[in-house]
Design a protein around this motif. Structure first.
Motif, PDB file in Angstrom:
ATOM      1  N   GLU A 189     -36.260  90.221  61.495  1.00 47.77           N
ATOM      2  CA  GLU A 189     -37.081  89.646  62.560  1.00 47.77           C
ATOM      3  C   GLU A 189     -36.658  88.215  62.862  1.00 47.77           C
ATOM      4  O   GLU A 189     -36.169  87.517  61.989  1.00 47.77           O
ATOM      5  CB  GLU A 189     -38.544  89.576  62.123  1.00 47.77           C
ATOM      6  CG  GLU A 189     -39.151  90.859  61.657  1.00 47.77           C
ATOM      7  CD  GLU A 189     -40.562  90.644  61.120  1.00 47.77           C
ATOM      8  OE1 GLU A 189     -41.274  89.737  61.602  1.00 47.77           O
ATOM      9  OE2 GLU A 189     -40.948  91.381  60.203  1.00 47.77           O
ATOM     10  N   ALA A 192     -41.666  85.024  65.066  1.00 48.20           N
ATOM     11  CA  ALA A 192     -42.078  86.099  65.980  1.00 48.20           C
ATOM     12  C   ALA A 192     -43.460  86.638  65.626  1.00 48.20           C
ATOM     13  O   ALA A 192     -44.254  86.924  66.518  1.00 48.20           O
ATOM     14  CB  ALA A 192     -41.052  87.217  65.982  1.00 48.20           C
ATOM     15  N   ARG A 193     -43.744  86.771  64.341  1.00 49.70           N
ATOM     16  CA  ARG A 193     -45.061  87.287  63.943  1.00 49.70           C
ATOM     17  C   ARG A 193     -46.179  86.369  64.417  1.00 49.70           C
ATOM     18  O   ARG A 193     -47.199  86.826  64.934  1.00 49.70           O
ATOM     19  CB  ARG A 193     -45.150  87.440  62.427  1.00 49.70           C
ATOM     20  CG  ARG A 193     -44.340  88.559  61.880  1.00 49.70           C
ATOM     21  CD  ARG A 193     -44.601  88.699  60.399  1.00 49.70           C
ATOM     22  NE  ARG A 193     -43.651  89.608  59.783  1.00 49.70           N
ATOM     23  CZ  ARG A 193     -43.690  89.945  58.510  1.00 49.70           C
ATOM     24  NH1 ARG A 193     -44.625  89.453  57.720  1.00 49.70           N
ATOM     25  NH2 ARG A 193     -42.791  90.780  58.025  1.00 49.70           N
ATOM     26  N   ASN A 227     -47.462  86.612  68.046  1.00 44.47           N
ATOM     27  CA  ASN A 227     -48.248  87.762  68.499  1.00 44.47           C
ATOM     28  C   ASN A 227     -49.740  87.470  68.437  1.00 44.47           C
ATOM     29  O   ASN A 227     -50.214  86.806  67.520  1.00 44.47           O
ATOM     30  CB  ASN A 227     -47.965  88.986  67.616  1.00 44.47           C
ATOM     31  CG  ASN A 227     -46.589  89.553  67.835  1.00 44.47           C
ATOM     32  OD1 ASN A 227     -46.094  89.582  68.954  1.00 44.47           O
ATOM     33  ND2 ASN A 227     -45.956  89.995  66.765  1.00 44.47           N
ATOM     34  N   SER A 228     -50.462  88.012  69.413  1.00 45.62           N
ATOM     35  CA  SER A 228     -51.924  87.949  69.342  1.00 45.62           C
ATOM     36  C   SER A 228     -52.374  88.842  68.193  1.00 45.62           C
ATOM     37  O   SER A 228     -51.622  89.740  67.767  1.00 45.62           O
ATOM     38  CB  SER A 228     -52.536  88.451  70.650  1.00 45.62           C
ATOM     39  OG  SER A 228     -52.307  89.857  70.775  1.00 45.62           O
ATOM     40  N   ARG A 267     -52.009  92.459  69.230  1.00 44.92           N
ATOM     41  CA  ARG A 267     -50.619  92.935  69.259  1.00 44.92           C
ATOM     42  C   ARG A 267     -50.088  93.105  67.836  1.00 44.92           C
ATOM     43  O   ARG A 267     -49.391  94.084  67.548  1.00 44.92           O
ATOM     44  CB  ARG A 267     -49.747  91.943  70.039  1.00 44.92           C
ATOM     45  CG  ARG A 267     -48.281  92.317  70.097  1.00 44.92           C
ATOM     46  CD  ARG A 267     -48.041  93.555  70.933  1.00 44.92           C
ATOM     47  NE  ARG A 267     -46.611  93.799  71.027  1.00 44.92           N
ATOM     48  CZ  ARG A 267     -46.072  94.985  71.163  1.00 44.92           C
ATOM     49  NH1 ARG A 267     -46.833  96.055  71.242  1.00 44.92           N
ATOM     50  NH2 ARG A 267     -44.765  95.131  71.232  1.00 44.92           N
ATOM     51  N   ALA A 268     -50.413  92.189  66.958  1.00 46.13           N
ATOM     52  CA  ALA A 268     -49.994  92.298  65.556  1.00 46.13           C
ATOM     53  C   ALA A 268     -50.540  93.582  64.942  1.00 46.13           C
ATOM     54  O   ALA A 268     -49.815  94.299  64.238  1.00 46.13           O
ATOM     55  CB  ALA A 268     -50.454  91.077  64.764  1.00 46.13           C
ATOM     56  N   LEU A 290     -48.577  96.614  66.355  1.00 41.59           N
ATOM     57  CA  LEU A 290     -47.250  96.740  65.742  1.00 41.59           C
ATOM     58  C   LEU A 290     -47.360  97.252  64.309  1.00 41.59           C
ATOM     59  O   LEU A 290     -46.601  98.139  63.898  1.00 41.59           O
ATOM     60  CB  LEU A 290     -46.514  95.401  65.774  1.00 41.59           C
ATOM     61  CG  LEU A 290     -46.198  94.844  67.167  1.00 41.59           C
ATOM     62  CD1 LEU A 290     -45.578  93.455  67.057  1.00 41.59           C
ATOM     63  CD2 LEU A 290     -45.314  95.787  67.949  1.00 41.59           C
ATOM     64  N   TRP A 309     -38.598  95.267  68.803  1.00 39.11           N
ATOM     65  CA  TRP A 309     -38.885  93.836  68.685  1.00 39.11           C
ATOM     66  C   TRP A 309     -38.071  93.130  67.590  1.00 39.11           C
ATOM     67  O   TRP A 309     -38.171  91.921  67.421  1.00 39.11           O
ATOM     68  CB  TRP A 309     -40.370  93.568  68.464  1.00 39.11           C
ATOM     69  CG  TRP A 309     -40.892  94.032  67.128  1.00 39.11           C
ATOM     70  CD1 TRP A 309     -40.843  93.334  65.939  1.00 39.11           C
ATOM     71  CD2 TRP A 309     -41.531  95.261  66.831  1.00 39.11           C
ATOM     72  NE1 TRP A 309     -41.413  94.076  64.930  1.00 39.11           N
ATOM     73  CE2 TRP A 309     -41.858  95.264  65.457  1.00 39.11           C
ATOM     74  CE3 TRP A 309     -41.884  96.378  67.600  1.00 39.11           C
ATOM     75  CZ2 TRP A 309     -42.495  96.325  64.840  1.00 39.11           C
ATOM     76  CZ3 TRP A 309     -42.527  97.425  66.969  1.00 39.11           C
ATOM     77  CH2 TRP A 309     -42.821  97.389  65.619  1.00 39.11           C
TER      78      TRP A 309
END
Length: 118
Positions: free
Chosen positions: A9, A13-14, A17-18, A21-22, A25, A104
Motif C-alpha cells: 500500500e 492511504a489508510r 479513507n473515511s 470506506r475503510a 475495504l 487500491w
C-alpha cells in the motif's frame, strides 16, 4: 506450492479513507479471505498495522541499530498478506487477480522457498 500474496500500500492511504470506506475495504478483504478458506488454499492471512508501529533492526559493523517507524524514506508499506498453498505460480497469480486490493494497492506474488545456502 507455497506462495505469499503481499498487499503493498501507499503510505498514508489508510488514513485518507473515511471510516465508511475503510470498513467497506476491510469487509471486501475479509470476504476474499473467507472464499480462499472455503476453496482450501488459504494457510494464513493477516492485516499489518501501519509502519508507525514497526521497528527495523540491522547491524552495522557489529553494532545493532533499532529504528522505530514510521520510515520516512519508504513510499510504500506491506499492509497485509495471504499465505497460499496452490498447485503452481499460475494458480497463485489467478488468485491474486481476484484480490480486492488490486483496485487500491499492489498485490505482489512471491513463491516461498526453503532457507538454505544454495
Amino acid at each position: 506450492m507455497s506462495f505469499l500474496l503481499m498487499i503493498v500500500e501507499k503510505r498514508g492511504a489508510r488514513a485518507a479513507n473515511s471510516p465508511e470506506r475503510a470498513r467497506e475495504l476491510y469487509d471486501s478483504m475479509m470476504a476474499y479471505a473467507d472464499t480462499l478458506q472455503r476453496e482450501g488454499v488459504l494457510l494464513a492471512s493477516q492485516s499489518l498495522r501501519i509502519d508507525d508501529h514497526a521497528v527495523r533492526i540491522s547491524a552495522t559493523e557489529g553494532a545493532l541499530q533499532v529504528r522505530d517507524g514510521p520510515f520516512a524514506e519508504a513510499k510504500e508499506m506491506v499492509g497485509g498478506f495471504f499465505w497460499l498453498n496452490v498447485a503452481d505460480r499460475d494458480a497463485a497469480i489467478a488468485i491474486a487477480h481476484r484480490c480486492p486490493a488490486v483496485h487500491w494497492a499492489t498485490v505482489e506474488v512471491r513463491e516461498c522457498a526453503p532457507c538454505n545456502a544454495d
